[in-house]
Design an enzyme around this catalytic site. Structure first.
Site, short mmCIF file in Angstrom:
data_model
loop_
_atom_site.label_atom_id
_atom_site.label_comp_id
_atom_site.label_asym_id
_atom_site.label_seq_id
_atom_site.Cartn_x
_atom_site.Cartn_y
_atom_site.Cartn_z
N CYS A 20 3.71 -5.15 6.78
CA CYS A 20 3.41 -4.92 5.08
C CYS A 20 4.39 -3.87 4.42
CB CYS A 20 2.10 -3.48 4.97
SG CYS A 20 0.47 -4.40 5.18
N HIS A 22 1.12 -0.87 -0.38
CA HIS A 22 0.17 0.32 -0.28
C HIS A 22 1.08 0.74 0.10
CE1 HIS A 22 0.88 0.00 4.15
NE2 HIS A 22 0.28 -1.06 4.68
#
Lengths: 231, 271
Positions: free
Chosen positions: B246, B230
């Site tokens: 992440c 992201h």
């Protein structure tokens, strides 16, 4: 019977991507309008000849609808044979047929998309439910698809306004008939059992396609919710 | 004249007449000029129009080129038990749900197929699991349609770089932020399974991709501790070991990546 008389068939379930619905609506609309003037269509088609890759804007509305209907059926065949070849479960004559016919169906898709340009319906999403991975089921389904494709082209021939579009359509139609004979031979079914072939109307064709359950909604892999990933 | 000789004579005469007629027709270009043969009955010898030129042509068929860069995914049509072997009763190695925690259709990468003794088709799939993805078998009937991608995403934890390949060629590279030593980004083979957009959370940037990778340390994280790819509101930290596992990209990079990255793309996270 109008094209909307088969609402009870729940076309939306057959066609969650809307490709068949779009083709059906276009055909219905042009039917109600009695199609555009034949002369105008012929002139447009003649003009289209000069620039075949930009022809869709000059084709009669009804011919665009019919070509999109054809494109939708070609998508189905293209996806079916291509998946069968990729899965590699076939062997011998059936594998050869999938390889050759798949290449031809992909070429038909390319040709129809080229001539339709931006007016081409989008490709539906297919789920062949393992049929492409099971040789006996593949053969039976291929027989049905090729017979259906041949009959579907024939069923629209009398509605095509442009002689040039008709010439292209019958050029594809006879190829589909050869495919039908070939796969029938492989299946052990008489390749040319009847002295006369009937065409199939669009509602009947769509009913048969729906009965397969092969046209499904595209998986919904996008969403608007806030992520909850680890960050 | 015997009957046999008479038959031969009649056949010869008929052949000669037919030949003369064809020759005459050919010489006249298929027409029967008015007045030149008044005794001949008018026939269908009208000039038929030549066939119409097709409105479009069909390109030459192209055979399918097998590619080692192709990967196939399938949607999960119905919840299923994942087994260690393609038969009912084999050991359970996982479960598949129809939906992801994000509410999207669950997908799996498919690998092989096999038939059991009953003739039922099974497919070997990759399944999100801890500490890394596992493969197992599910009935083909539990899966939906297949999708094919020719892309592969590689995250290099050493170089802090993400690379997207299409048909084996690198088409996109960007620096990334990855997990800290306390919350490391898991290594292994995974896949991209959904895309989230139009949310309002600057921490994740404008776009987020969900993957099948799971954090081995944040197992009690909401929704299962899945690793995403992201954007970020702290581009100044990239590249670096700054996340909870992440893979963070600068916002302009995640937007560019989103134009190129199809769902179902295999993801390799390597040291």
């Amino acid at each position: 019977m109008t094209l909307h008389d088969f609402d009870d068939l729940r076309l939306d379930h057959l066609d969650r991507d809307g490709a068949l619905r779009q083709a059906a609506d276009n055909l219905e609309r042009t039917s109600r309008a009695g199609f555009l003037a034949v002369a105008a269509g012929s002139v447009a088609a003649a003009a289209a000849l000069a620039r075949p890759q930009a022809a869709s804007a000059q084709l009669a509305t009804s011919d665009v609808a019919i070509l999109n209907y054809a494109l939708t059926l070609e998508y189905l065949q293209d996806a079916f044979y291509t998946e069968a070849e990729r899965k590699g479960a076939l062997s011998g004559p059936a594998a050869q047929l999938a390889r050759v016919v798949g290449a031809v169906e992909r070429a038909h898709v390319k040709a129809l998309r080229n001539v339709l340009g931006k007016k081409a319906v989008k490709r539906p999403f297919f789920d062949f439910r393992g049929v492409t991975e099971d040789p006996p089921q593949f053969t039976r389904t291929a027989v049905a698809f090729e017979d259906l494709g041949t009959a579907a082209y024939k069923g629209q021939a009398h509605r095509i306004k442009s002689p040039e579009v008709l010439a292209a359509a019958v050029g594809i139609h006879s190829v589909e008939a050869r495919h039908a004979a070939w796969i029938r031979y492989i299946a052990g079914t008489p390749p040319a059992a009847e002295p006369f072939d009937e065409g199939k109307a669009m509602p009947e064709t769509l009913r048969l396609v729906r009965a397969t359950g092969f046209v499904v909604g595209r998986p919904r892999t996008g969403a608007r919710g806030a992520p909850r990933f680890t960050g | 004249m015997t009957s046999r000789r008479a038959r031969r004579f009649l056949l010869a005469a008929a052949a000669a007449a037919t030949g003369a007629s064809l020759a005459s027709l050919a010489a006249s270009g298929g027409h029967d000029p008015a007045g030149e043969s008044p005794s001949r009955a008018p026939g269908p010898a009208v000039a038929l129009a030549p066939p119409a030129e097709p409105a479009f042509s069909v390109p030459a068929p192209e055979t399918l080129q097998p590619s080692r860069f192709e990967s196939t995914w399938a949607s999960v049509r119905s919840a299923a038990v994942v087994r260690a072997a393609p038969r009912r009763g084999a050991a359970v190695v996982g479960h598949l749900d129809r939906r992801t925690p994000e509410g999207t259709t669950n997908i799996v990468l498919t690998r092989h197929r096999a038939k059991d003794s009953q003739g039922s088709l099974w497919v070997r799939v990759s399944v999100p699991a801890l500490p890394a993805s596992v493969t197992g078998w599910v009935p083909r009937a539990a899966l939906g349609g297949y999708g094919v991608v020719r892309t592969q995403l590689v995250v290099d934890l050493g170089d802090l770089q993400l690379t997207l390949y299409r048909a084996g060629k690198a088409i996109f590279r960007a620096p990334v932020g990855i997990g800290t030593a306390q919350f490391p980004t898991p290594k292994g083979d995974f896949y991209v399974r959904n895309k989230l957009a139009r949310y309002r959370n600057a921490f994740y940037g404008p776009l987020a991709f969900g993957t099948s990778a799971r954090s081995a340390t944040l197992t009690d994280w909401p929704a299962g501790g899945f690793v995403g790819i992201h954007g970020t509101n702290r581009p100044d930290l990239l590249p670096g070991r700054v996340s909870h596992g992440c893979i963070r990209l600068r916002n302009e990079d995640i937007v560019r990546l989103a134009r190129l990255l199809p769902i179902g793309t295999p993801l390799r996270i390597r040291a």
